[in-house]
Design a protein around this motif. Structure first.
Motif, short mmCIF file in Angstrom:
data_model
loop_
_atom_site.label_atom_id
_atom_site.label_comp_id
_atom_site.label_asym_id
_atom_site.label_seq_id
_atom_site.Cartn_x
_atom_site.Cartn_y
_atom_site.Cartn_z
N ASN A 19 128.20 -7.99 22.44
CA ASN A 19 128.30 -6.44 22.49
C ASN A 19 126.76 -6.09 21.84
O ASN A 19 126.76 -4.87 21.33
N TYR A 45 123.02 -14.84 33.95
CA TYR A 45 123.81 -15.35 33.10
C TYR A 45 123.39 -16.36 32.32
O TYR A 45 122.58 -17.45 33.04
N LYS A 73 123.52 -12.34 29.03
CA LYS A 73 122.95 -11.69 30.47
C LYS A 73 121.58 -11.05 30.32
O LYS A 73 121.45 -10.48 29.32
N ILE A 92 127.53 -11.10 25.29
CA ILE A 92 128.73 -10.40 26.09
C ILE A 92 129.90 -11.08 25.20
O ILE A 92 130.57 -10.06 24.71
#
Ligand code: ADP
Length: 768
Positions: A19, A45, A73, A92
């Motif tokens: 995040n 990715y 990413k 992520i």
């Protein structure tokens, strides 16, 4: 995203949290691993991992790669002009790496997603974490409160921890452990621990800072401050101003005509000034001292005008009469020309105000081609005023002598010392004795001012002192002075002064000429008699100035360019009503009132003495401006009368059944002397015999217990004063006969002088 195999981006210096977005710039030459991977990745990715314990990719092998990483990413990749590539990667989530596969220069890995465990305790840990964070923000200076806003939207412990971790400045190794820890509670504990350590470190740092600050000694502080000042000066374009100043001071010192000892001292002070810290309180003091030393006229002399005729002409031109002093100056010059090394006389001009003492001294300077220095010592009670304060004294300055010499700019000015009779002596020392050092030719070639410290040669200075009363000049000074008396001017002298000096001078000052304005003799006389009352001509000069000012105004405002011939009758228009009555003695002839004569600040004046009596027991009351000596005169006069009451036809009971009151009007006398003796005696006899004495009679003389009449001082002034008050007959002591020579014929022709040596003679003339 289906594939479970992705390229691995090994990151060595930072951790990318879930995040969390990170912007990176890679140098295309050095970070080729990164560039290649970024180029190769599919679907944008990749796996982000931090090697366990290595510092660079040379020694990188599979064993040093961790079991957990972050799925990342690539959100942006662009080449930027400076040969670098900018990328933005978003973390992520955590993933478990199953195995790494070496692919030449880089790795790929198989991985699987992880279920992040939750627990009932999460809530309490969230609270704990927030509290720690608050403390952390409070103590650690690098992190702002902005993070708190972002936390508000997160409600699970895992995400909360990751967000906080991304903000913290905890070290890389701690972050690596943190990123590979799956349990949110464990991560939370790690964070709290890391934050506590950071807090401790921050506190320690602060403590050390304050200690260091404390230990920064004065010298360091000064160093920093001085550097700062330099920066400021540089900004202001004043860089090196002190260096330039030092050069300037040294150059100035080299040019001085003082002896080598003084020069050495000045150089020494310049060196002190150069090395002293600019924030030392002494800086200003040294700079001031240098300023004085470098600006004194060491060895600077003007050349005297030796042309005696020219000197005489200049003096005659500026001042009427005053022959004695003019002669003295010529003599001085004559002798100086004959001998090489002549000590200057110390002249003291004594006389009432406005008779030209100061202005003549200034003219003397002009005639000799010398500069003028001028001080007034009136009211001085502190010797430091004369000889300065020692430099250690706060706010110290040189004394007035050195100050005036500096202002004059030469070492041989005409030095005017005004009001030498008005110094006082008190606890702060005796200024008169300091002045003696200044004036004494034996010592004044080595005059030492307390502030200057070095000797200054005053021996070439021509000192001219002024005083109003000779009696009040301090005794020790009087001894050294060459006293020249200047007495009041008679009205005819004033007329001459006005015509030949004051009017031409004032016309010039007002931009007028004698072709435009003329003042008749009668008008000048009226100005003297009715618009001024003074010994000198200062007020007269002012009155003339007022008259001319009014004429200038008329010329300019009314464009009235006519010739002004000012006569006696025009004066009221210009000067207003007459201020003084002339030749009109306002006193009536009355029993018990007799005119004495006084020498006041206005020169001479009449002084009516009043006596009265009333029922009592023979007591004597004295009022008015009576000093001690005059009070004694009253006692003496009364005793003399009592002891001779029969001869004077005074009834004895008058004296025993009455009290007597003697009054001398306030303001009439400034000086306390015995010269009212015969006047008091006469007023008493007039009172006690009930006989009037003519108001046009006045008298002056000291009386003794036996009735002898003794000499008095200031006769000339007194007679001039009495004359203008309209007195026709004056009793004076026989001993003062010689003083009559000084009195102008104009006056003598109007007045009858009666010389007396014993009071009996007055009694005979007035009461028999
Ligand atoms: P003092 O010092 O005696 O109080 P000043 O020197 O100040 O008096 O004189 C007052 C004014 O009177 C000056 O403007 C001066 O020029 C003028 N004055 C005084 N005496 C004479 C004189 N004899 N001749 C010409 N002007 C005089």
């Amino acid at each position: 995203m289906d594939s479970k195999k992705l390229l691995v981006l090994v990151i060595n210096d930072m951790v990318i949290f879930p995040n969390n977005e990170v912007r990176l710039e890679y140098d295309n030459v050095y970070d080729y691993q990164m560039i290649e991977i970024v180029d190769k990745i599919t679907d944008n990715y990749m796996l982000l991992v931090n090697p366990i314990d290595i510092d660079n990719d040379e020694s990188l092998d599979i064993t040093s790669l961790p079991n957990y990483g972050v799925l990342g990413k690539l959100k942006l990749k662009m080449n930027i002009p400076n040969g670098k590539t900018r990328i933005i990667i978003e973390g992520i989530k955590r993933v478990e790496i199953l195995n790494y596969i070496s692919e030449g220069k880089h790795y790929s890995a198989n991985f699987k997603e992880i279920e992040i465990p939750t627990s009932d305790e999460d809530e309490s840990y969230i609270n704990l974490l927030i509290k720690s964070l608050e403390r952390y923000i409070d103590k650690v200076p690098y992190i702002g409160n902005a993070i708190m806003n972002q936390l508000a939207d997160i409600n699970n412990l895992s995400d909360l921890c990751d967000l906080i971790a991304s903000f913290l400045t905890i070290d890389y190794n701690h972050k690596k452990i943190y990123i590979t820890t799956i349990s949110p509670i464990k991560r939370c504990k790690l964070l709290i621990q890391a934050m506590n350590e950071e807090i401790k470190l921050a506190e320690l740092e602060k403590k050390i800072d304050t200690e260091i600050e404390k230990e920064l000694n004065d010298a360091q502080k000064e160093y920093f401050l001085r550097e700062k000042i330099k920066m400021i000066q540089k900004e202001l374009g004043e860089a090196n101003s002190k260096d330039e100043e030092i050069v300037f001071l040294k150059k100035k010192c080299a040019k001085l005509k003082c002896n080598s000892k003084i020069k050495e001292k000045i150089y020494h002070e310049i060196n002190r000034y150069e090395t002293i810290h600019s924030n030392s309180p002494e800086v200003g003091m040294i700079r001031d001292y240098l300023d004085w030393m470098l600006n004194l006229p060491w060895g600077i002399y003007t050349k005297d005008n030796d042309d005696l005729n020219k000197v005489k002409a200049i003096l005659d031109n500026s001042h009427y009469a005053l022959e004695e002093i003019k002669e003295r100056i010529i003599e001085y010059l004559a002798v100086k020309q004959n001998t090489n090394n002549l000590r200057s006389p110390i002249i003291c001009l004594v006389g009432p105000p406005g008779v030209g003492k100061t202005s003549l001294a200034i003219s003397i300077a002009k005639s000799l081609n010398r500069k003028t220095a001028k001080i007034s010592v009136g009211g001085i009670n502190d010797e430091a005023e004369i000889i300065g304060h020692r430099r250690t004294y706060i706010g110290a300055n040189p004394g007035r002598i050195i100050q005036a010499i500096r202002k004059a700019g030469t070492s041989n000015p005409v030095f005017i010392i005004d009001e030498i009779d008005k110094m006082t002596k008190d606890i702060k020392g005796d200024p008169a004795s300091s002045l003696l050092e200044v004036l004494d030719p034996e010592q004044n070639n080595k005059f030492s001012d307390h502030y200057i410290e070095e000797e200054f040669d005053l021996s070439k200075v021509l000192f001219i002192a002024t005083a109003n009363y000779i009696e009040q000049i301090p005794y020790e000074l009087k001894d050294r002075l060459e006293i020249i008396n200047i007495s009041s001017y008679t009205e005819y002298e004033k007329l001459d002064i006005a015509k030949n000096h004051l009017i031409p001078k004032e016309l010039e000052e007002h931009g007028l000429t004698s072709l435009q304005v003329q003042i008749t003799d009668e008008a000048i006389m009226t100005m003297i008699r009715n618009y001024t009352k003074e010994a000198g001509v200062r007020e007269l000069e002012r009155v003339i100035a007022t008259l001319l000012r009014k004429i200038v105004k008329k010329v300019l405002l009314e464009k009235n360019y006519s010739f002004y011939n000012i006569g006696e009758n025009d004066l009221e228009d210009f000067l207003g009503k007459k201020k003084y009555l002339y030749l009109e003695n306002s006193n009536k002839s009355e029993v018990g009132i007799v005119n004495g004569m006084a020498y006041t600040i206005f020169g001479g004046d009449i002084l009516p003495v009043e006596a009265t009596l009333y029922k009592g027991k023979g007591n004597l009351t004295l009022t008015g401006s009576l000093g001690e000596v005059m009070q004694e005169s009253c006692q003496i006069a009364l005793s003399y009368i009592k002891s001779n009451q029969k001869e004077f036809n005074i009834k004895s009971e008058l004296l025993s059944t009455n009290d007597i009151h003697i009054h001398v009007p306030e303001g009439a006398v400034n000086k306390d002397g015995p010269s009212a003796g015969i006047t008091i005696a006469t007023a008493l006899i007039s009172l006690l015999t009930n006989k009037t004495v003519d108001k046009n009679i006045s008298m002056t003389g000291e009386i003794t217990l036996r009735g002898r009449v003794l000499a008095i001082g200031g006769l000339k002034e007194k007679v001039i004063g009495a004359h203008r008050a309209g007195i026709k007959k004056i009793f004076i002591p026989t001993e003062n006969e010689k003083d009559l020579e000084e009195i102008a014929l104009d006056i003598k022709k109007d007045i009858e002088f009666i010389l007396v040596s014993n009071y009996q003679e007055i009694y005979e003339k007035l009461f028999k």
